[in-house]
Enzyme design. Structure first.
Site, PDB file in Angstrom:
ATOM      1  N   SER A  12       0.844  -1.197   0.000  1.00  0.00           N
ATOM      2  CA  SER A  12       0.000   0.000   0.000  1.00  0.00           C
ATOM      3  C   SER A  12       0.878   1.246   0.000  1.00  0.00           C
ATOM      4  O   SER A  12       1.646   1.482   0.931  1.00  0.00           O
ATOM      5  CB  SER A  12      -0.892   0.000   1.243  1.00  0.00           C
ATOM      6  OG  SER A  12      -1.429   1.286   1.418  1.00  0.00           O
ATOM      7  N   HIS A  37      -1.247  -1.195  -4.311  1.00  0.00           N
ATOM      8  CA  HIS A  37      -2.505  -0.761  -3.698  1.00  0.00           C
ATOM      9  C   HIS A  37      -2.479   0.757  -3.488  1.00  0.00           C
ATOM     10  O   HIS A  37      -1.568   1.289  -2.858  1.00  0.00           O
ATOM     11  CB  HIS A  37      -2.665  -1.487  -2.366  1.00  0.00           C
ATOM     12  CG  HIS A  37      -3.950  -1.266  -1.662  1.00  0.00           C
ATOM     13  ND1 HIS A  37      -5.094  -1.992  -1.941  1.00  0.00           N
ATOM     14  CD2 HIS A  37      -4.303  -0.403  -0.675  1.00  0.00           C
ATOM     15  CE1 HIS A  37      -6.073  -1.589  -1.143  1.00  0.00           C
ATOM     16  NE2 HIS A  37      -5.619  -0.616  -0.366  1.00  0.00           N
ATOM     17  N   ASP A  39      -4.587   3.931  -1.990  1.00  0.00           N
ATOM     18  CA  ASP A  39      -5.693   4.306  -1.111  1.00  0.00           C
ATOM     19  C   ASP A  39      -6.167   5.715  -1.431  1.00  0.00           C
ATOM     20  O   ASP A  39      -5.423   6.683  -1.267  1.00  0.00           O
ATOM     21  CB  ASP A  39      -5.234   4.239   0.347  1.00  0.00           C
ATOM     22  CG  ASP A  39      -5.055   2.806   0.810  1.00  0.00           C
ATOM     23  OD1 ASP A  39      -6.035   2.049   0.736  1.00  0.00           O
ATOM     24  OD2 ASP A  39      -3.937   2.444   1.217  1.00  0.00           O
ATOM     25  N   MET A  41      -8.728   8.625  -0.476  1.00  0.00           N
ATOM     26  CA  MET A  41      -9.579   9.073   0.644  1.00  0.00           C
ATOM     27  C   MET A  41     -10.034  10.505   0.405  1.00  0.00           C
ATOM     28  O   MET A  41      -9.266  11.325  -0.101  1.00  0.00           O
ATOM     29  CB  MET A  41      -8.787   9.002   1.952  1.00  0.00           C
ATOM     30  CG  MET A  41      -8.192   7.634   2.240  1.00  0.00           C
ATOM     31  SD  MET A  41      -7.415   7.613   3.879  1.00  0.00           S
ATOM     32  CE  MET A  41      -6.576   6.026   3.823  1.00  0.00           C
ATOM     33  N   HIS A  70      -8.330   1.514  -4.162  1.00  0.00           N
ATOM     34  CA  HIS A  70      -9.270   1.342  -3.044  1.00  0.00           C
ATOM     35  C   HIS A  70      -9.920   2.703  -2.761  1.00  0.00           C
ATOM     36  O   HIS A  70      -9.280   3.592  -2.198  1.00  0.00           O
ATOM     37  CB  HIS A  70      -8.470   0.818  -1.838  1.00  0.00           C
ATOM     38  CG  HIS A  70      -9.262   0.619  -0.591  1.00  0.00           C
ATOM     39  ND1 HIS A  70      -8.667   0.378   0.632  1.00  0.00           N
ATOM     40  CD2 HIS A  70     -10.598   0.620  -0.354  1.00  0.00           C
ATOM     41  CE1 HIS A  70      -9.603   0.231   1.562  1.00  0.00           C
ATOM     42  NE2 HIS A  70     -10.776   0.388   0.993  1.00  0.00           N
ATOM     43  N   MET A  72     -12.013   5.023  -0.815  1.00  0.00           N
ATOM     44  CA  MET A  72     -12.671   5.302   0.473  1.00  0.00           C
ATOM     45  C   MET A  72     -13.287   6.690   0.350  1.00  0.00           C
ATOM     46  O   MET A  72     -12.834   7.661   0.972  1.00  0.00           O
ATOM     47  CB  MET A  72     -11.640   5.214   1.603  1.00  0.00           C
ATOM     48  CG  MET A  72     -11.259   3.777   1.934  1.00  0.00           C
ATOM     49  SD  MET A  72      -9.719   3.652   2.861  1.00  0.00           S
ATOM     50  CE  MET A  72      -8.555   3.700   1.509  1.00  0.00           C
ATOM     51  N   MET A 142     -11.771  -4.913   5.525  1.00  0.00           N
ATOM     52  CA  MET A 142     -10.928  -4.018   6.324  1.00  0.00           C
ATOM     53  C   MET A 142     -10.676  -4.665   7.678  1.00  0.00           C
ATOM     54  O   MET A 142     -11.611  -5.126   8.343  1.00  0.00           O
ATOM     55  CB  MET A 142     -11.605  -2.662   6.541  1.00  0.00           C
ATOM     56  CG  MET A 142     -11.754  -1.787   5.305  1.00  0.00           C
ATOM     57  SD  MET A 142     -10.217  -1.362   4.457  1.00  0.00           S
ATOM     58  CE  MET A 142      -9.206  -0.692   5.771  1.00  0.00           C
ATOM     59  N   ASP A 175      -6.908  -5.810   4.611  1.00  0.00           N
ATOM     60  CA  ASP A 175      -6.272  -4.499   4.532  1.00  0.00           C
ATOM     61  C   ASP A 175      -6.309  -3.834   5.899  1.00  0.00           C
ATOM     62  O   ASP A 175      -7.385  -3.536   6.425  1.00  0.00           O
ATOM     63  CB  ASP A 175      -7.033  -3.659   3.484  1.00  0.00           C
ATOM     64  CG  ASP A 175      -6.368  -2.329   3.204  1.00  0.00           C
ATOM     65  OD1 ASP A 175      -5.288  -2.066   3.756  1.00  0.00           O
ATOM     66  OD2 ASP A 175      -6.947  -1.544   2.417  1.00  0.00           O
ATOM     67  N   GLY A 197       1.004  -1.841   4.146  1.00  0.00           N
ATOM     68  CA  GLY A 197       1.720  -0.576   3.995  1.00  0.00           C
ATOM     69  C   GLY A 197       2.896  -0.506   4.938  1.00  0.00           C
ATOM     70  O   GLY A 197       4.058  -0.654   4.540  1.00  0.00           O
TER      71      GLY A 197
HETATM   72  C1  DX5 Z   1      -6.312   2.114   5.502  1.00  0.00           C
HETATM   73  C2  DX5 Z   1      -5.885   1.703   4.108  1.00  0.00           C
HETATM   74  C3  DX5 Z   1      -4.796   0.721   4.066  1.00  0.00           C
HETATM   75  C4  DX5 Z   1      -3.519   1.157   4.728  1.00  0.00           C
HETATM   76  C5  DX5 Z   1      -2.928  -0.043   5.392  1.00  0.00           C
HETATM   77  O1  DX5 Z   1      -7.502   2.808   5.481  1.00  0.00           O
HETATM   78  O2  DX5 Z   1      -6.960   1.173   3.376  1.00  0.00           O
HETATM   79  O3  DX5 Z   1      -4.526   0.277   2.737  1.00  0.00           O
HETATM   80  O4  DX5 Z   1      -2.583   1.683   3.870  1.00  0.00           O
HETATM   81  O5  DX5 Z   1      -1.825   0.381   6.081  1.00  0.00           O
HETATM   82  P1  DX5 Z   1      -1.080  -0.507   7.146  1.00  0.00           P
HETATM   83  O6  DX5 Z   1      -0.543  -1.694   6.430  1.00  0.00           O
HETATM   84  O7  DX5 Z   1      -0.032   0.428   7.638  1.00  0.00           O
HETATM   85  O8  DX5 Z   1      -2.092  -0.860   8.184  1.00  0.00           O
HETATM   86 ZN    ZN Z   2      -6.506   0.191   1.355  1.00  0.00          ZN
END
Ligand code: DX5
Ligand code: ZN
Length: 222
Positions: A12, A37, A39, A41, A70, A72, A142, A175, A197
């Protein structure tokens, strides 16, 4: 239960050093990642803001890895076209953000030729996927509350993975808080895409971390 599907590693980018984006991507690509990946947001569906189609397009230009986007965000149907054109391989929307428009949004993603996924927050039950489940390529569960990297994996989601694996033959992604310990538990429960990540980019050696995830994956299917 041994998973039948190949296990895929999806770093990520949220946890990478954005001042070194192309270098970070090169490292994880060379180390043998399966997906990248991204993210997205919006500061509304989740209390954080990250990147949009412009960055996805830039990333598309510097890697051959499939981009796992992804979303969000609220009203994701308004942005499918932009992310598909930016080069997304797989687009994942949240069931909670789609509400009654989930089926329609899934159709829209398919129409754009992308693989389609739906994500659920930890507290959202599998029943919210209803009859749309059979149309999905991936369900992303999640394992933290979405919004930020670096949180702790919520083991209470493990039974949800097990239940989903009994009724779904597609990819199951986990995730949030995924590291070598929690990934093993998630794989045992039936997950086959590991989004990570912190456990990749925030370690001294991302290549080594990916190799360790790969070894775990190989051991799991052996
Ligand atoms: C959180 C994201 C994840 C995030 C995971 O809302 O969707 O993809 O990057 O990060 P780690 O691996 O640090 O939990
Ligand atoms: Zn994610």
């Amino acid at each position: 239960m041994s998973p039948m599907l190949p296990i895929k590693i999806a770093p990520s980018l949220l946890a990478c050093d954005f001042t070194q984006l192309s270098k970070e991507i090169r490292v994880v690509e060379k180390a043998g990642s399966d997906l990248l990946h991204v993210d997205v947001m919006d500061g509304s569906f989740v209390p954080n803001i990250t990147v949009g189609p412009i960055v996805v397009k830039a990333v598309r230009g510097i890697t051959a890895l499939p981009l796992d986007v992804h979303l969000m965000i609220e009203r994701p149907w308004n942005y499918i076209d932009a992310f598909a054109k930016a080069g997304a391989h797989q687009i994942i929307v949240h069931a909670e953000a789609c509400g009654k428009r989930l089926s329609e949004t899934i159709s829209l993603i398919k129409k754009h030729g992308c693989r389609v996924g739906v994500s659920l927050r930890p507290e959202t039950p599998l029943t919210s996927l209803q009859s749309d489940l059979e149309r999905l390529d991936v369900v992303l569960l999640m394992t933290v509350n979405p919004g930020f990297g670096g949180q702790r994996f919520m083991p209470e989601v493990l039974p949800k993975i097990t239940s989903l694996r009994k009724i779904f033959e597609g990819d199951i992604a986990v995730d949030g808080g995924v590291n070598l310990v929690t990934a093993k538990k998630a794989i045992e429960a039936g997950a086959n895409i590991l989004v990570a990540g912190t456990a990749i980019f925030k370690t001294p050696d991302a290549t080594k971390s990916i190799h360790e995830f790969r070894k775990l994956a190989q051991d799991a299917i052996a």
